[in-house]
Design a protein around this motif. Sequence first.
Motif, PDB file in Angstrom:
ATOM      1  N   LYS A  33      15.812   2.374 -11.002  1.00  0.00           N
ATOM      2  CA  LYS A  33      15.676   3.474 -10.046  1.00  0.00           C
ATOM      3  C   LYS A  33      14.404   3.310  -9.234  1.00  0.00           C
ATOM      4  N   ILE A  34      14.518   3.508  -7.916  1.00  0.00           N
ATOM      5  CA  ILE A  34      13.371   3.523  -7.005  1.00  0.00           C
ATOM      6  C   ILE A  34      13.335   4.876  -6.302  1.00  0.00           C
ATOM      7  N   ASP A  35      12.213   5.582  -6.452  1.00  0.00           N
ATOM      8  CA  ASP A  35      12.060   6.902  -5.836  1.00  0.00           C
ATOM      9  C   ASP A  35      10.943   6.835  -4.801  1.00  0.00           C
ATOM     10  N   LEU A  36      11.310   6.880  -3.521  1.00  0.00           N
ATOM     11  CA  LEU A  36      10.360   6.861  -2.412  1.00  0.00           C
ATOM     12  C   LEU A  36      10.466   8.144  -1.592  1.00  0.00           C
ATOM     13  N   LYS A  37      10.754   9.215  -2.255  1.00  0.00           N
ATOM     14  CA  LYS A  37      10.897  10.517  -1.600  1.00  0.00           C
ATOM     15  C   LYS A  37       9.561  10.996  -1.034  1.00  0.00           C
ATOM     16  N   HIS A  38       9.621  11.535   0.177  1.00  0.00           N
ATOM     17  CA  HIS A  38       8.465  12.188   0.798  1.00  0.00           C
ATOM     18  C   HIS A  38       7.251  11.265   0.896  1.00  0.00           C
ATOM     19  N   LYS A  39       7.451  10.043   1.411  1.00  0.00           N
ATOM     20  CA  LYS A  39       6.370   9.078   1.570  1.00  0.00           C
ATOM     21  C   LYS A  39       6.035   8.815   3.037  1.00  0.00           C
ATOM     22  N   ASN A  40       6.617   9.585   3.944  1.00  0.00           N
ATOM     23  CA  ASN A  40       6.340   9.443   5.382  1.00  0.00           C
ATOM     24  C   ASN A  40       6.689   8.039   5.892  1.00  0.00           C
ATOM     25  N   ILE A  41       7.769   7.478   5.357  1.00  0.00           N
ATOM     26  CA  ILE A  41       8.162   6.099   5.660  1.00  0.00           C
ATOM     27  C   ILE A  41       9.010   6.054   6.934  1.00  0.00           C
ATOM     28  N   SER A  42       8.663   5.141   7.832  1.00  0.00           N
ATOM     29  CA  SER A  42       9.420   4.950   9.070  1.00  0.00           C
ATOM     30  C   SER A  42      10.207   3.642   8.995  1.00  0.00           C
ATOM     31  N   ASP A  43      10.886   3.307  10.077  1.00  0.00           N
ATOM     32  CA  ASP A  43      11.739   2.112  10.099  1.00  0.00           C
ATOM     33  C   ASP A  43      10.962   0.824   9.848  1.00  0.00           C
ATOM     34  N   SER A  44       9.767   0.707  10.424  1.00  0.00           N
ATOM     35  CA  SER A  44       9.012  -0.544  10.290  1.00  0.00           C
ATOM     36  C   SER A  44       8.548  -0.768   8.855  1.00  0.00           C
ATOM     37  N   GLU A  45       8.254   0.309   8.146  1.00  0.00           N
ATOM     38  CA  GLU A  45       7.741   0.176   6.787  1.00  0.00           C
ATOM     39  C   GLU A  45       8.856  -0.036   5.757  1.00  0.00           C
ATOM     40  N   ILE A  46      10.006   0.568   5.990  1.00  0.00           N
ATOM     41  CA  ILE A  46      11.074   0.512   4.985  1.00  0.00           C
ATOM     42  C   ILE A  46      11.736  -0.859   4.919  1.00  0.00           C
ATOM     43  N   LYS A  47      11.506  -1.709   5.893  1.00  0.00           N
ATOM     44  CA  LYS A  47      12.188  -3.009   5.920  1.00  0.00           C
ATOM     45  C   LYS A  47      11.872  -3.850   4.688  1.00  0.00           C
ATOM     46  N   PHE A  48      10.662  -3.695   4.125  1.00  0.00           N
ATOM     47  CA  PHE A  48      10.299  -4.476   2.940  1.00  0.00           C
ATOM     48  C   PHE A  48      11.177  -4.108   1.748  1.00  0.00           C
ATOM     49  N   SER A  71       0.097   2.727   5.730  1.00  0.00           N
ATOM     50  CA  SER A  71       1.399   3.392   5.588  1.00  0.00           C
ATOM     51  C   SER A  71       2.418   2.488   4.915  1.00  0.00           C
ATOM     52  N   TYR A  72       2.082   1.220   4.724  1.00  0.00           N
ATOM     53  CA  TYR A  72       3.000   0.254   4.118  1.00  0.00           C
ATOM     54  C   TYR A  72       2.876   0.197   2.590  1.00  0.00           C
ATOM     55  N   CYS A  73       1.896   0.885   2.031  1.00  0.00           N
ATOM     56  CA  CYS A  73       1.597   0.735   0.609  1.00  0.00           C
ATOM     57  C   CYS A  73       2.793   1.066  -0.281  1.00  0.00           C
ATOM     58  N   ALA A  74       3.449   2.192  -0.028  1.00  0.00           N
ATOM     59  CA  ALA A  74       4.547   2.630  -0.898  1.00  0.00           C
ATOM     60  C   ALA A  74       5.699   1.633  -0.880  1.00  0.00           C
ATOM     61  N   THR A  75       6.034   1.119   0.307  1.00  0.00           N
ATOM     62  CA  THR A  75       7.191   0.226   0.397  1.00  0.00           C
ATOM     63  C   THR A  75       6.878  -1.180  -0.120  1.00  0.00           C
ATOM     64  N   ILE A  76       5.647  -1.639   0.084  1.00  0.00           N
ATOM     65  CA  ILE A  76       5.268  -2.956  -0.444  1.00  0.00           C
ATOM     66  C   ILE A  76       5.286  -2.916  -1.969  1.00  0.00           C
ATOM     67  N   SER A  77       4.730  -1.857  -2.555  1.00  0.00           N
ATOM     68  CA  SER A  77       4.737  -1.719  -4.016  1.00  0.00           C
ATOM     69  C   SER A  77       6.163  -1.701  -4.553  1.00  0.00           C
ATOM     70  N   ALA A  78       7.009  -0.914  -3.898  1.00  0.00           N
ATOM     71  CA  ALA A  78       8.399  -0.816  -4.346  1.00  0.00           C
ATOM     72  C   ALA A  78       9.125  -2.144  -4.224  1.00  0.00           C
TER      73      ALA A  78
END
Length: 545
Positions: A223-238, A204-211
């Motif tokens: 621009k960073i588009d992370l719409k609809h990636k099922n991201i929670s608080d723990s993953e978005i910190k990166f 679940s960390y793939c999208a945020t690590i890549s970004a």
Amino acid sequence: MDNTSQRASSYSVTTSNSAKRQRTSTDPTGTTLTILDLSYNEISDIGAQYLADALRNHQTLIELGLEGNLGICCTTVSAAVRIRNDKTITKIDLKRKNIGDNDIKLVSDALHNNETITDLDLSLNKIGDTGAQYLADALRNHQSPLMVTNRYPDDGNKIGDEGTLTTLNLSFNSIGDAGVKYLSDVLQKNTILMKLELENNPSSYCATISAAFRMRNNKTITKIDLKHKNISDSEIKFVFEALHNNETITELNLSQNKIGEIGVQNLCDALQNNKTLKILTLSHNEISDIEVQYLANVLQNNTTITSIDLSENRIGDIGAKYLGDAMKNNKILTRLILHGYANETNKITDTGAQFLADALQNNTTLKELKLNHESSGYCAVVEAAIELRNNKSITTLCLSDKKIGDEEVQHLVNALKNNQTLTTLELYSNQIGDNGAKYLSGALRNTTTLTELKLGGNKIGDTGVQHLADILRNNKTLITLDLESNQIGDIGAQHLADVLQNNEILITLDLESNQIGDVGAQQLAFALRNNKGIIIIRTGNSLFD
């Protein structure tokens, strides 16, 4: 089964311009092997491994052909030889080669000392956490990926400060959280890798690590588009850690995720330092009044963010108050979106709208405010008042079917009095009565820009029409007045007839579906004998239609 159907497929490579030379099997002395072609034989993984072990320290063979053999690892053995010895190669394409963890180790070992590759594509394979760890280990000793010893004359072991790899594609593999963590830990200090693709892996960390890597190292991305990636608080910190010192990102879209209190706190920490972000979209998350308070504290002193979308969250009247208090000092925000349509989303009532209206009385920068319209028309009126006051280019205001009554109109008139750009005002299908017509008359009596006033489908009677007729007495711009489907009778028609005798500006007057009888029609007909301007009048009466 035909053995050829099981044979390993080839891989593609790209070399630099300097490599466009004639390939030979020997050096000028004729003693050094540079090309060995074993394609289309019966070599299995066992034979391929023998070759790999034997060639591990061989430095002159730059091309080992194993295409069309039985072993799956033939592809990676060939690639490993090329990566290790070909000093001109810049790109390795190993996508869709059925490569697993054991196979990727051969490639990883070869990467340790490579100085030329800029693009490595390992997508659509079967690489898991162990394979990701092998790749991470290949990069572990270098601050920048795939960078080895600079060949300094005085120190052959000095670590270089620049790498070569800018793109690493690991999308559509089987990498979980552990594998992503290996890569993230090793590459945290990397400043060269601009694109790390991890799409469609189990983690679940793939999208945020890549970004995060793109934000930290790509100095052109805005621009960073992370719409609809099922991201929670723990993953978005990166992402927020990368945002802290980013100097290029102007737009960040995090809509339709699961960001809540911890995530918003981390975001606010980043925004305290970030000086470039302008557009922030947080719609469809799990943000409540508590999280809004954190954001409001940041907005009080922020000098870059011009647009925030918090629609479809869990914000109520208290959250609206926090935002209102912040907007008293904020001089940069031009767009604030707070509407909610689903049952469990934002529930800002008239109370919250009043908090915002009071706080924004002296604000001259906010041009667009979106609130809920379901409960009453007050939210729509607050929105409109903000736009009328601060948007110096607005020409049309449509407030049809917004449940607007006389009280709401009273809140709108101050903004109407001071507006110098509006040409069309639509208030169809509301609940405006005689008092509302009176308020509008007072606000529009001296307008010099309004050309169309549309009040059809309301509750305006004869008294209200008398007030509206006052607008026509001295007005020099209004050409269309729509009063269809109200409660106007003969007395109201008489009020209009009185002013029409001298008004030559009005072109269209719509009185259809009212309560005007023959007496009222007669009065209007008499007025039109002297009126040289009006062209269309609709009453539903046969005298005119």
